[in-house]
Scaffold this motif. Structure first.
Motif, PDB file in Angstrom:
ATOM      1  N   LYS A  15      -0.203  -2.833   6.602  1.00  0.00           N
ATOM      2  CA  LYS A  15       0.505  -3.225   7.743  1.00  0.00           C
ATOM      3  C   LYS A  15      -0.205  -2.938   9.146  1.00  0.00           C
ATOM      4  CE  LYS A  15       4.828  -2.194   5.510  1.00  0.00           C
ATOM      5  NZ  LYS A  15       6.197  -1.345   5.437  1.00  0.00           N
ATOM      6  N   LEU A  16      -0.936  -1.888   9.261  1.00  0.00           N
ATOM      7  CA  LEU A  16      -1.457  -1.800  10.671  1.00  0.00           C
ATOM      8  C   LEU A  16      -2.496  -2.938  10.773  1.00  0.00           C
ATOM      9  CD1 LEU A  16      -1.920   2.170  10.278  1.00  0.00           C
ATOM     10  CD2 LEU A  16      -0.329   1.025  11.804  1.00  0.00           C
ATOM     11  N   ARG A  17      -3.203  -3.079   9.663  1.00  0.00           N
ATOM     12  CA  ARG A  17      -4.638  -4.007  10.044  1.00  0.00           C
ATOM     13  C   ARG A  17      -3.674  -5.333  10.318  1.00  0.00           C
ATOM     14  NH1 ARG A  17      -7.113  -7.506   6.373  1.00  0.00           N
ATOM     15  NH2 ARG A  17      -9.281  -7.812   6.669  1.00  0.00           N
ATOM     16  N   SER A  18      -2.584  -5.850   9.502  1.00  0.00           N
ATOM     17  CA  SER A  18      -2.118  -7.240   9.893  1.00  0.00           C
ATOM     18  C   SER A  18      -1.742  -7.276  11.496  1.00  0.00           C
ATOM     19  CB  SER A  18      -0.938  -7.242   9.043  1.00  0.00           C
ATOM     20  OG  SER A  18      -0.011  -6.441   9.125  1.00  0.00           O
ATOM     21  N   ALA A  19      -1.212  -6.164  12.054  1.00  0.00           N
ATOM     22  CA  ALA A  19      -0.516  -6.286  13.417  1.00  0.00           C
ATOM     23  C   ALA A  19      -1.939  -6.382  14.185  1.00  0.00           C
ATOM     24  CB  ALA A  19       0.075  -4.988  13.560  1.00  0.00           C
ATOM     25  N   SER A  20      -3.010  -5.677  14.053  1.00  0.00           N
ATOM     26  CA  SER A  20      -4.108  -5.888  14.895  1.00  0.00           C
ATOM     27  C   SER A  20      -4.668  -7.026  14.832  1.00  0.00           C
ATOM     28  CB  SER A  20      -5.260  -4.915  14.508  1.00  0.00           C
ATOM     29  OG  SER A  20      -4.659  -3.680  14.367  1.00  0.00           O
ATOM     30  N   ILE A  21      -4.815  -7.795  13.558  1.00  0.00           N
ATOM     31  CA  ILE A  21      -5.078  -9.389  13.429  1.00  0.00           C
ATOM     32  C   ILE A  21      -4.578 -10.469  14.280  1.00  0.00           C
ATOM     33  CG2 ILE A  21      -5.647 -11.221  11.593  1.00  0.00           C
ATOM     34  CD1 ILE A  21      -6.482  -8.707   9.913  1.00  0.00           C
ATOM     35  N   VAL A  22      -3.145 -10.087  14.201  1.00  0.00           N
ATOM     36  CA  VAL A  22      -2.222 -10.943  15.000  1.00  0.00           C
ATOM     37  C   VAL A  22      -2.490 -11.173  16.441  1.00  0.00           C
ATOM     38  CG1 VAL A  22       0.056 -11.658  15.691  1.00  0.00           C
ATOM     39  CG2 VAL A  22      -0.421 -10.961  13.309  1.00  0.00           C
ATOM     40  N   ILE A  23      -2.707  -9.923  17.065  1.00  0.00           N
ATOM     41  CA  ILE A  23      -3.022  -9.809  18.367  1.00  0.00           C
ATOM     42  C   ILE A  23      -4.462 -10.486  18.649  1.00  0.00           C
ATOM     43  CG2 ILE A  23      -3.467  -8.242  20.259  1.00  0.00           C
ATOM     44  CD1 ILE A  23      -1.769  -6.324  18.874  1.00  0.00           C
ATOM     45  N   ALA A  80      -1.421   7.196 -18.567  1.00  0.00           N
ATOM     46  CA  ALA A  80      -0.383   7.920 -17.638  1.00  0.00           C
ATOM     47  C   ALA A  80      -1.209   8.324 -16.414  1.00  0.00           C
ATOM     48  CB  ALA A  80       0.321   9.033 -18.265  1.00  0.00           C
ATOM     49  N   VAL A  81      -2.246   9.024 -16.582  1.00  0.00           N
ATOM     50  CA  VAL A  81      -2.943   9.645 -15.356  1.00  0.00           C
ATOM     51  C   VAL A  81      -3.362   8.465 -14.491  1.00  0.00           C
ATOM     52  CG1 VAL A  81      -5.193  10.845 -14.617  1.00  0.00           C
ATOM     53  CG2 VAL A  81      -3.723  11.736 -16.591  1.00  0.00           C
ATOM     54  N   ALA A  82      -3.918   7.230 -15.141  1.00  0.00           N
ATOM     55  CA  ALA A  82      -4.304   6.132 -14.589  1.00  0.00           C
ATOM     56  C   ALA A  82      -3.157   5.488 -13.654  1.00  0.00           C
ATOM     57  CB  ALA A  82      -5.033   5.065 -15.233  1.00  0.00           C
ATOM     58  N   ILE A  83      -2.098   5.286 -14.244  1.00  0.00           N
ATOM     59  CA  ILE A  83      -0.868   4.786 -13.510  1.00  0.00           C
ATOM     60  C   ILE A  83      -0.387   5.620 -12.272  1.00  0.00           C
ATOM     61  CG2 ILE A  83       1.645   4.330 -13.798  1.00  0.00           C
ATOM     62  CD1 ILE A  83       0.845   3.660 -16.766  1.00  0.00           C
ATOM     63  N   GLN A  84      -0.590   7.028 -12.474  1.00  0.00           N
ATOM     64  CA  GLN A  84      -0.094   7.764 -11.274  1.00  0.00           C
ATOM     65  C   GLN A  84      -1.198   7.355 -10.162  1.00  0.00           C
ATOM     66  OE1 GLN A  84       0.005  11.832 -12.791  1.00  0.00           O
ATOM     67  NE2 GLN A  84       1.921  11.330 -14.208  1.00  0.00           N
ATOM     68  N   ARG A  85      -2.437   7.618 -10.699  1.00  0.00           N
ATOM     69  CA  ARG A  85      -3.327   7.099  -9.684  1.00  0.00           C
ATOM     70  C   ARG A  85      -3.331   5.960  -8.735  1.00  0.00           C
ATOM     71  NH1 ARG A  85      -7.472   7.642 -12.689  1.00  0.00           N
ATOM     72  NH2 ARG A  85      -7.878   5.292 -12.958  1.00  0.00           N
ATOM     73  N   ASN A  86      -2.976   4.947  -9.586  1.00  0.00           N
ATOM     74  CA  ASN A  86      -3.138   3.635  -8.903  1.00  0.00           C
ATOM     75  C   ASN A  86      -1.701   3.431  -8.008  1.00  0.00           C
ATOM     76  OD1 ASN A  86      -5.381   2.519 -10.068  1.00  0.00           O
ATOM     77  ND2 ASN A  86      -4.369   2.112 -12.059  1.00  0.00           N
ATOM     78  N   VAL A  87      -0.532   4.185  -8.459  1.00  0.00           N
ATOM     79  CA  VAL A  87       0.597   4.008  -7.597  1.00  0.00           C
ATOM     80  C   VAL A  87       0.385   4.695  -6.397  1.00  0.00           C
ATOM     81  CG1 VAL A  87       2.956   4.876  -7.331  1.00  0.00           C
ATOM     82  CG2 VAL A  87       2.305   3.830  -9.433  1.00  0.00           C
ATOM     83  N   ARG A  88      -0.259   5.911  -6.353  1.00  0.00           N
ATOM     84  CA  ARG A  88      -0.593   6.636  -4.980  1.00  0.00           C
ATOM     85  C   ARG A  88      -1.587   5.793  -4.361  1.00  0.00           C
ATOM     86  NH1 ARG A  88      -1.547  12.256  -8.163  1.00  0.00           N
ATOM     87  NH2 ARG A  88       0.656  12.774  -8.418  1.00  0.00           N
ATOM     88  N   MET A  89      -2.528   5.335  -4.729  1.00  0.00           N
ATOM     89  CA  MET A  89      -3.186   4.382  -4.270  1.00  0.00           C
ATOM     90  C   MET A  89      -2.789   3.078  -3.402  1.00  0.00           C
ATOM     91  SD  MET A  89      -6.759   2.431  -5.534  1.00  0.00           S
ATOM     92  CE  MET A  89      -5.776   1.109  -6.655  1.00  0.00           C
ATOM     93  N   ARG A 131      -2.420   2.028   0.378  1.00  0.00           N
ATOM     94  CA  ARG A 131      -3.047   0.625   0.749  1.00  0.00           C
ATOM     95  C   ARG A 131      -2.258  -0.207   1.569  1.00  0.00           C
ATOM     96  NH1 ARG A 131      -4.223  -1.463  -3.894  1.00  0.00           N
ATOM     97  NH2 ARG A 131      -6.282  -0.582  -4.037  1.00  0.00           N
ATOM     98  N   ARG A 132      -0.759   0.121   1.105  1.00  0.00           N
ATOM     99  CA  ARG A 132       0.331  -0.707   1.837  1.00  0.00           C
ATOM    100  C   ARG A 132       0.513  -0.267   3.231  1.00  0.00           C
ATOM    101  NH1 ARG A 132       6.703  -1.272  -0.248  1.00  0.00           N
ATOM    102  NH2 ARG A 132       7.176  -2.879   0.959  1.00  0.00           N
ATOM    103  N   HIS A 133       0.494   1.012   3.534  1.00  0.00           N
ATOM    104  CA  HIS A 133       0.538   1.270   4.935  1.00  0.00           C
ATOM    105  C   HIS A 133      -0.686   0.797   5.635  1.00  0.00           C
ATOM    106  CE1 HIS A 133       1.464   4.075   8.374  1.00  0.00           C
ATOM    107  NE2 HIS A 133       0.383   4.437   8.161  1.00  0.00           N
ATOM    108  N   TYR A 134      -1.808   0.856   5.263  1.00  0.00           N
ATOM    109  CA  TYR A 134      -3.117   0.484   5.758  1.00  0.00           C
ATOM    110  C   TYR A 134      -3.098  -0.991   6.050  1.00  0.00           C
ATOM    111  CZ  TYR A 134      -7.699  -1.249   6.115  1.00  0.00           C
ATOM    112  OH  TYR A 134      -8.768  -1.755   6.458  1.00  0.00           O
TER     113      TYR A 134
END
Length: 1781
Positions: free
Chosen positions: A824-832, A806-815, A819-822
């Motif tokens: 999105k930013l990275r993909s936009a930079s790469i396109v330019i 259970a602890v591991a699941i919570q940690r991975n969900v938050r991670m 990671r998803r927000h990061y």
């Protein structure tokens, strides 16, 4: 131990019973002295109280332990009493189906009323030479004991067979005589033993009759003395008869019959030879119809008369005498029907016209009137006159009956005398064995004179028996040196004195017979007055004054006095005798030759004086006196011999098989003296044990410290310890003697000790089992705890894991969210960045592309310029090369032209032709491949058509479904009429479309129908092809079945050949035996002619000679039959070879081609070497000048070599063309060969073409033309050869078809003839079969003669060719020698070395020296010692080397003389010393070696392939010795049979002792208690025969055979025969010895068999078939050890015992005997189950294995590797007159 102390709780006793005589019971309480009541429990569960007699206080007899029940000897029982004896006999008779039991020296035989398979010849051979103690009780054992004692003690023996009527006395005596006749053989006179046995059916017919107790009761006593010479061979016999029951001739009680001979005559009255006797049925005559029982069930009187007539003929009584005997018997029958007419005044008469009187007088040839007169009158004499008195009817009938009895008695006596004359021998009798078959004790409701005489005889025999038993018992005690007291036994001397003493019963009877008015009543009163008070054994009945009672040893008997005087006088009317003596019937006069002494003579005048008549009457002996004198003579004879007793017991009066009536059995046991024997034995020490037997049985009662090295002292200590009363046992020298009951006491102690040991073992085992169970439960509890704790631990771990997860699941969900927000930013930079970098990259790419294209243009321009320069340079170079090469080619062409003139050109032609052949072969392969591809395409097209047809069918079905749907829609139209106004336009459109669809459908149907028709046609064609293929397959199957039938016929022929070989070898051995017997008889005849010529039986010698000639004819016919079988087998093999002749020819042609090619190569090499020698410039000698002699010779050789080369080349071409044609023939009938045309008969042959021959004028054009023409001619020759081979194969195929058709026709003809023959009667069938066989043999002989003529012609042609080739070779060698002389320089002087002398493998001898050769090499040669050191088979090699010399000088007289001398001398050696194994083995190996030499050097191709080149040079050239090969093969078979006989004599005494009696595994279970007949083994323990001794003997024989160089195949057959003998003898003794059928003996047998198998493995003989010979014995041993209770056990036994017959399995199970208390007997139910399971098994019904069986020997060919020229003759042979060539 005192007697009452044995009556403890659970002890078993016998109680008296009125029905069963004795019944078993068990004590419920201990008996204490003084108790008057015994509390008992019967076997049926009833409790009873048995009251003891207060006066005697006698306890009931004790019952023996179960282990002692069923003993072979009644004296072996511990408790010797009447119930024990009865129970033992009952168990053996009913449960074990054993009819014989010993009782001391007496054999008790119970009549089974059923035929048993225990009297065959193999049973006789099994008992031959065996000790009585070793075998189960049997009449053969008693006979063997008598025969053995006669041979060893040189004392006469007698066998006394007694018992009441129906007990089987006659059968027992018959089997005893059969045993003597079988084991002894005859001495000099042929068939004497058969004559002795032939007297039995005659005496049974004339002296036996059916009584109420027995269907074949002997009504007379007989004593037969069988005489033997010094070699214990039968030489003759003599018979004495006692007290014929003459009254039976005239009277029979109800249910009885007269003597058998009368009924046999009546039943055979329809035969032509008996028509003159005017007989009828037995019911028509008074003497045969009184018993109202003329027929006996299961008896054929006609067949019995045939046996009687054959017996008469065998005894030398001719047919004429037989008819005279039957004539008198028929006259007696007619006399019984003579009617006596009663008149008043005690007068009677007989009509002279009485039919039976007429026939009687006609048969007797006597005056009818006188006989009729004296049958009714009697002559009386007084002091002054003689007058005739008329007789009353009763007296006349009595007189008639007395005459009939007198005639029959005279006839009986004459036949006995005739038999004695025939059996009498001229040779002096050395000893004899007497067989007494006499009536037993008889008592009926009415006892008369016959019973009195019978019981008197039994009193005398019983007295002699008692004295003999008492004597043997006392001798046993004296032999063992033990103290003894006089045993009281019943003495019947007072009863004998009552009968035969002065003023005894017989004396008073004779005295009364002498009185003129003596009567039975007066004689009875005299006995009352004289004997009643003086004799204790005489008594008067209370209610009768005409009877008396005699107390016999068996029982008291009441005799009626009526008829005693008349029967004692045995009077007959003297005038009737006188009438008979006037007869012209000579045979009748012979019967009354001695009657003058008792009656008045026929020549005596009527005026004879009274005194002479009185003297005659006074001198006539009474029947009682005659019987007493003959009985005294018999007793004197028996007392002078060693008696052996057989007591026959009748088990029941209803003649039910294997059913015992206890009351009748006890009566007979008391009457025959069996119980008296038991009483005498029980009065002393009945149980006798050797010290070793006692120790082996009862060592369990001792402690370890009590066991000493001295077995005798150990036993004495044990007995003193266990039995306090020393009177209950005695210690002898070799045995321990026990009183009655002591063995049972020891068995009780042993059982208690074993029971305590069992309890101790059970206690220990149960403790071990309980502890093991506790440990297992403890281990289970620990395991359960471990698993529970583990489960709890796992649940806790699972909880921890879930929390962590259970602890591991919570940690991975938050991670993940971070990671998803990061990302999105990275993909936009790469396109330019991507778009910017792409723009820069495109600009760089366009620049690089511009530069690259400029470089490409420059490259192509520079390349075009370089190629232009290269082309110009290459053209110039090629021009130069062409000029140079043209010059070089011209030079090479000149060289090729020069080489074309050489031999190499021919080789190139051959290479070209071979290439051409290979091309043709390649082309044929390609065409075959094309045809295969076309066939595959055709199959593919057929498959496509099938698929199209299926597709069309599916489309048609879909259209049909659509049509059905349309119909369904049209059906719905009426319901939709309301919508027509709205759908009118749509309906018209639908109709239009429907019409179009219908048209299309019709068109499609037509097309489909056409397609279906086409497919049907194709299907029909395919079906036709299928039928054709099926027909071909059926033909192939038929051919396969014919081939299989031929193979089966071949196998059957081989089996028949093996059977014929076995029969032939058996007849051969019999022929040898008869030849030896013939020679012995000749010598004996010569000796007797010299001594006493008058005593020679010439007809006997002639009979034997005729028998020998018949056997020789049988031998020749069997030999011819064997040759025919082998010829048929060879013909079958020839047919199989002809089927493969095509392939063989092809292989031969290829081999011939290869040989010719190799020869061609050799010729080429020689030619090239010759040319090199001619053109060589470096040779030492100058080349010969042109025109010189040397040059001309070389030129001629060159020309001849060229011609030879050309011929060889042509042969190579022909063979190659032949091979090509053979290959083409393979494809002629296939699709590939359809276009091949082999008809090239118009093509010119290669030999007809003109060819240049001068080698100096060959030019280029001619060589090319020759090569081209050679290729064409090769093709043409190949085609011609192929055509020729085709014709040959066609002709051969037609021939084979013709042969097959002829064979079918012959088969159909034989079937028709067989069917016709089966419809014919037996005689005509035999004649027709003989005619057919003669016709067939004639045709076969003609065919064989034609074949022989063809072979002779072929041999002549081959010899001519051989001579031609030989002359050519000699000419060629001469030419070579001349050439070498002319070409070489003058020869220099050379020293010639001397070669070593080369021998030719021959021995030269002078004519007439064959006798010296045979004497030194055969007669004087010792098999032991000297001969052993020689080369194996040296005599055979020497004889054959002498034979080669006789063949070389082409002297047929020498050849026949040498071989015949060798044959005769070897036969003589084998005859004299054939019992010596070394001699038989030595000459068997030499005979087989000589036979192999005759085959090996015969020149036959079958044997030459095994020889070396040098050995083939030594083959015989002038004589064909095939017949002598057969003769030597017969001699080898004879020597082999003699070898087996010598082994049998040595081996048989060892088998039983080693396999049975010696306990290899000591102390397994101990031995069973034994009795009086058990042999003493304590003194023979050191000399006992073990398996090691047996193996040592077999190993010695095996080493001897190897040392003599015997063939390995013969050695294996000898070993196989040895092991079969071991198995047969061991198994036969197992089946005849009840004491050996136990679990421990089974274990011992299996161990001994294992040792035998190990012996085989050590000597590498496991594959010789000897191990399989032991399989029945192994299965019998396993049968003794397996469980025998349930049905599953029975099924397992049946599956296991495949090598045993049903009778053997049942016999082993029946004989199975426990040796300890814990084993159980096999129940009758289990045995019945075995019988039910095995009832459908097809097998032989014989019980015993044939121990005398000898397997047929096969003499396989074994070539010798010894070179004849290397053989040296030892000096010790003294053959210095032989010279090596």
């Amino acid at each position: 131990m005192a007697g009452p102390e044995l009556y403890t709780k659970h002890a078993r006793v016998w109680l008296p019973d009125s029905v069963e005589v004795w019944k078993s019971a068990k004590l419920l309480k201990d008996y204490a002295p003084g108790n008057q009541t015994l509390f008992l429990l019967l076997d049926d569960g009833t409790e009873v109280e048995y009251k003891l007699d207060p006066r005697t206080n006698n306890l009931p007899p004790l019952r023996n332990p179960n282990i002692l029940v069923g003993e072979n000897d009644l004296t072996a029982l511990s408790y010797l009493n009447e119930p024990a004896v009865l129970h033992n006999i009952k168990v053996r008779f009913i449960d074990s189906k054993l009819i014989y039991t010993y009782c001391g020296i007496v054999l008790v035989a119970v009549n089974p009323y059923e035929s048993l398979p225990i009297y065959e010849a193999d049973i006789i051979h099994a008992y031959r030479g065996q000790d009585m103690a070793d075998m189960d009780p049997h009449i053969f054992a008693v006979a063997e004991e008598a025969y053995k004692q006669m041979a060893s003690d040189q004392q006469n023996q007698s066998i006394i067979v007694s018992g009441e009527s129906g007990a089987g006395k006659t059968v027992s005596a018959k089997y005893a005589m059969r045993y003597f006749a079988t084991v002894s053989g005859s001495s000099g006179e042929a068939d004497i033993e058969e004559r002795v046995l032939a007297s039995n059916p005659i005496m049974e017919a004339l002296g036996n009759a059916k009584t109420t107790r027995n269907d074949n009761s002997s009504r007379f006593g007989k004593y037969i003395e069988i005489g033997f010479d010094k070699k214990q061979r039968i030489i003759g016999a003599h018979m004495r008869t006692y007290l014929l029951e003459k009254s039976r001739v005239v009277f029979q009680a109800y249910g009885e019959r007269n003597y058998h001979i009368f009924y046999q005559l009546c039943a055979s009255s329809h035969l032509p030879e008996f028509k003159s006797f005017k007989l009828g049925d037995a019911d028509d005559f008074h003497y045969t119809n009184q018993g109202h029982n003329p027929v006996i069930d299961g008896v054929d009187d006609v067949k019995d008369l045939g046996n009687t007539r054959r017996a008469f003929s065998l005894l030398g009584i001719g047919e004429s005498h037989q008819m005279e005997i039957y004539q008198i018997l028929a006259a007696i029958l007619h006399l019984s029907n003579v009617e006596v007419i009663n008149h008043s005044g005690d007068r009677s008469s007989i009509s002279t016209n009485d039919f039976h009187l007429l026939v009687f007088c006609e048969l007797m040839d006597v005056p009818r009137g006188e006989m009729a007169h004296w049958l009714c009158h009697r002559k009386l004499q007084t002091t002054t006159e003689t007058y005739v008195k008329s007789l009353s009817k009763s007296n006349a009938v009595n007189g008639r009956d007395a005459l009939a009895k007198h005639i029959y008695a005279r006839l009986f006596s004459w036949i006995v005398g005739c038999i004695n004359n025939v059996l009498k021998s001229a040779i002096k009798q050395h000893s004899f064995i007497g067989v007494l078959d006499i009536y037993g004790f008889e008592t009926f409701d009415t006892n008369s004179f016959e019973q009195f005489c019978i019981n008197y005889a039994n009193e005398k025999l019983q007295q002699q028996f008692n004295l003999h038993v008492f004597k043997l018992e006392q001798e046993e005690y004296m032999k063992e040196e033990i103290p003894w007291t006089l045993i009281d036994f019943y003495d019947n001397q007072p009863c004998i004195n009552l009968i035969e003493a002065k003023l005894g019963i017989l004396d008073l009877l004779d005295e009364e017979c002498k009185m003129p008015k003596g009567s039975d009543s007066t004689w009875c009163q005299k006995m009352y007055n004289n004997l009643l008070k003086q004799k204790a054994h005489f008594e008067k009945p209370r209610l009768s004054n005409s009877a008396f009672i005699v107390h016999h040893f068996a029982d008291q008997v009441e005799y009626q006095c009526d008829g005693f005087l008349e029967k004692n006088k045995d009077t007959v009317n003297e005038e009737q005798i006188c009438v008979l003596q006037k007869s012209k019937f000579e045979f009748l006069l012979k019967l009354f030759v001695g009657n003058d002494k008792a009656t008045s003579s026929t020549n005596r005048p009527a005026s004879s004086t009274k005194r002479s008549g009185q003297l005659q009457r006074g001198n006539k002996k009474t029947v009682g006196l005659q019987f007493r004198q003959s009985l005294h003579l018999l007793m004197d004879t028996l007392n002078a011999t060693t008696p052996h007793y057989v007591r026959c017991i009748k088990p029941n009066d209803q003649k039910v098989p294997f059913s015992l009536d206890p009351l009748r059995a006890v009566q007979q046991l008391r009457a025959c003296g069996i119980l008296e024997t038991i009483r005498i034995s029980a009065a002393g020490f009945p149980s006798k044990w050797t010290y070793q037997e006692f120790f082996c049985r009862y060592w369990v009662l001792m402690k370890q410290k009590d066991v000493l090295r001295d077995v005798k002292q150990t036993c004495q200590n044990l007995l003193k310890k266990l039995i306090q009363d020393g009177n209950l046992y005695q210690f002898g020298k070799n045995k321990i003697f026990f009183r009655a009951g002591q063995v049972a006491y020891f068995e009780k102690l042993r059982a208690e000790r074993l029971r305590r040991a069992c309890v101790s073992i059970q206690k220990t085992i149960r403790c071990w089992l309980a502890r093991k169970k506790y440990l297992r439960m403890k281990q289970s509890a620990v395991t359960v705890q471990r698993y529970v704790r583990g489960h709890q631990a796992r649940r806790y771990v699972r909880f921890l894991r879930r929390t962590k997860a259970a602890v591991a699941i919570q940690r991975n969900v938050r991670m993940w969210a971070a990671r998803r927000h990061y990302q999105k930013l990275r993909s936009a930079s790469i396109v330019i960045q991507c778009f910017f970098r792409a723009y820069a990259a495109r600009k760089m790419y366009y620049k690089i592309l511009y530069e690259e294209k400029a470089l490409v243009i420059q490259k192509w321009v520079k390349g075009w310029l370089a190629r232009q320069r290269y082309r110009r340079a290459r053209a110039h170079i090629i021009l130069l090369q062409c000029c140079v090469r043209r010059i070089l080619a011209k030079r090479e062409l000149k060289k090729l032209k020069v080489e074309a003139r050489s031999v190499a050109h021919l080789k190139n032609l051959n290479v070209g032709m071979e290439n051409k052949i290979m091309q043709l072969q390649h082309k044929l392969d390609e065409q075959h491949k094309d045809v295969r591809e076309l066939s595959e395409r055709l199959n593919a097209a057929a498959k496509i058509q099938d698929m199209e047809r299926e597709r069309h069918c599916k489309e048609i079905e879909s259209l049909q479904r659509s049509e059905q749907k349309a119909k369904a829609k049209t059906e719905r139209l009426p319901s939709l009429m309301e919508q027509l106004s709205f759908l009118q336009r749509e309906l018209e459109n639908t109709r239009g479309e429907k019409e179009v669809l219908e048209e299309q459908n019709n068109i499609y149907k037509e097309q489909t129908q056409q397609v279906v028709e086409e497919l049907n046609m194709k299907n029909g064609l395919l079906n036709d092809e299928k039928e054709n293929l099926n027909q071909v397959i059926l033909e192939q199957k038929q051919q396969l079945t014919e081939v299989k039938s031929q193979v089966e016929n071949t196998e059957k022929l081989q089996e028949e050949l093996a059977e014929e070989r076995a029969r032939y070898q058996s007849l051969l051995s019999e022929h040898l035996h008869l030849q030896e017997l013939h020679k012995d008889l000749k010598e004996e005849l010569q000796r007797r002619l010299d001594e006493t010529p008058s005593n020679v039986d010439l007809p006997l010698i002639l009979k034997l000679q005729r028998r020998v000639r018949e056997l020789e004819r049988d031998k020749q016919s069997l030999q011819r039959h064997l040759d025919e079988k082998e010829a048929q087998e060879e013909e079958a093999k020839d047919v199989e070879e002809e089927l493969t002749v095509g392939r063989a020819e092809l292989d031969l042609e290829s081999l011939k081609r290869q040989e010719l090619e190799s020869e061609n190569k050799k010729l080429k090499q020689d030619l090239s070497e010759l040319r090199k020698s001619l053109t060589s410039e470096n040779s030492e000698m100058l080349p010969p000048a042109v025109g010189s002699t040397t040059y001309n010779v070389l030129l001629e050789q060159l020309d001849s070599s060229n011609e030879e080369l050309k011929l060889r080349k042509e042969e190579v071409l022909l063979l190659q063309s032949h091979i090509v044609r053979q290959e083409a023939m393979k494809y002629k009938d296939s699709a590939l060969g359809e276009g091949v045309n082999l008809n090239l008969s118009e093509v010119p042959l290669f030999q007809d073409t003109d060819r240049p021959t001068d080698i100096h004028t060959l030019n280029e054009d001619g060589e090319l033309w020759l090569a081209y023409e050679g290729l064409k001619e090769t093709n043409r020759v190949l085609e011609c050869q192929m055509q020729k081979l085709e014709r040959q194969h066609g002709e051969r195929y037609e021939k084979l078809l013709e042969e097959v058709n002829t064979l079918k026709q012959e088969k159909e003809q034989q079937q028709k003839l067989l069917a016709q023959t089966l419809l014919l009667p037996e005689d005509a069938r035999i004649e027709a079969g003989l005619e057919l066989e003669i016709t067939r043999l004639t045709l076969e002989n003609l065919e064989l003669m034609e074949q022989q003529d063809k072979q002779d012609k072929t041999i002549v042609n081959l010899k001519k060719d051989l001579q031609l080739y030989k002359s050519r070779v000699e000419e060629f060698q001469a030419q070579q020698r001349k050439a070498s002389i002319s070409t070489n320089s003058p020869a220099k002087e050379v020293s010639i070395p001397r070669k070593e002398r080369e021998y030719q493998g021959m021995l030269e001898y002078k004519e007439g020296e064959e006798g010296r050769l045979v004497k030194s090499l055969v007669l004087d040669l010792k098999a032991r010692g000297v001969a052993v050191n020689f080369l194996p088979g040296l005599p055979a090699y020497i004889i054959f080397m002498c034979l080669r010399y006789a063949d070389r000088v082409n002297d047929d007289q020498r050849v026949s003389t040498l071989l015949n001398s060798v044959l005769c001398s070897v036969k003589g050696v084998i005859k004299r010393r054939g019992k010596d194994f070394d001699v038989s083995s030595f000459w068997l190996s030499n005979t087989s070696r000589l036979l192999n030499c005759l085959k090996q050097y015969s020149g036959d191709d079958t044997f030459k392939k095994h020889n070396t080149a040098k050995q083939n040079e030594h083959c015989l050239t002038n004589f064909e010795l095939t017949e002598y090969q057969a003769v030597f093969a017969d001699l080898a078979v004879q020597i082999y049979c003699r070898l087996i006989e010598s082994m049998e004599d040595t081996l048989q005494p060892l088998i039983v002792s080693s396999m049975f009696e010696h306990e290899t595994i000591q102390g397994v279970l101990g031995s069973k208690p034994t009795g009086l007949r058990k042999k003493s083994s304590g003194s023979l323990e050191d000399d006992s025969v073990t398996v090691e001794v047996l193996l040592q003997q077999i190993g010695l024989w095996h080493a001897t055979m190897i040392k003599h160089g015997m063939d390995s195949g013969l050695i294996k057959q000898v070993v196989r025969q040895q092991f079969y003998m071991i198995c047969a003898v061991t198994l036969n003794h197992l089946l005849l010895r009840k004491d050996m059928c136990s679990w421990s003996k089974g274990l011992q047998i299996r161990y001994n068999v294992w040792q035998l198998e190990e012996w085989l493995a050590e000597r590498q003989l496991a594959d010789c078939g000897a191990k399989e010979m032991l399989e029945p014995l192994v299965q019998a041993a396993q049968l003794l050890q397996v469980n025998k209770k349930t049905e599953a056990d029975a099924q397992a036994i049946c599956n296991m015992c495949t090598g045993l017959t049903t009778a053997q399995i049942v016999k082993v199970l029946t004989l199975y005997t426990p040796v300890i208390e814990f084993e159980e007997r096999v129940t009758t139910t289990f045995i019945a189950t075995i019988r039910d399971i095995l009832k459908d098994r097809e097998e032989s019904s014989t019980l015993m294995m044939d121990a005398k069986k000898v397997f047929s020997v096969t003499l396989s060919f074994s070539p010798s590797t010894v070179a004849l020229e290397t053989i040296q003759i030892p000096i010790s042979l003294k053959l210095d007159f032989l010279n090596r060539i």
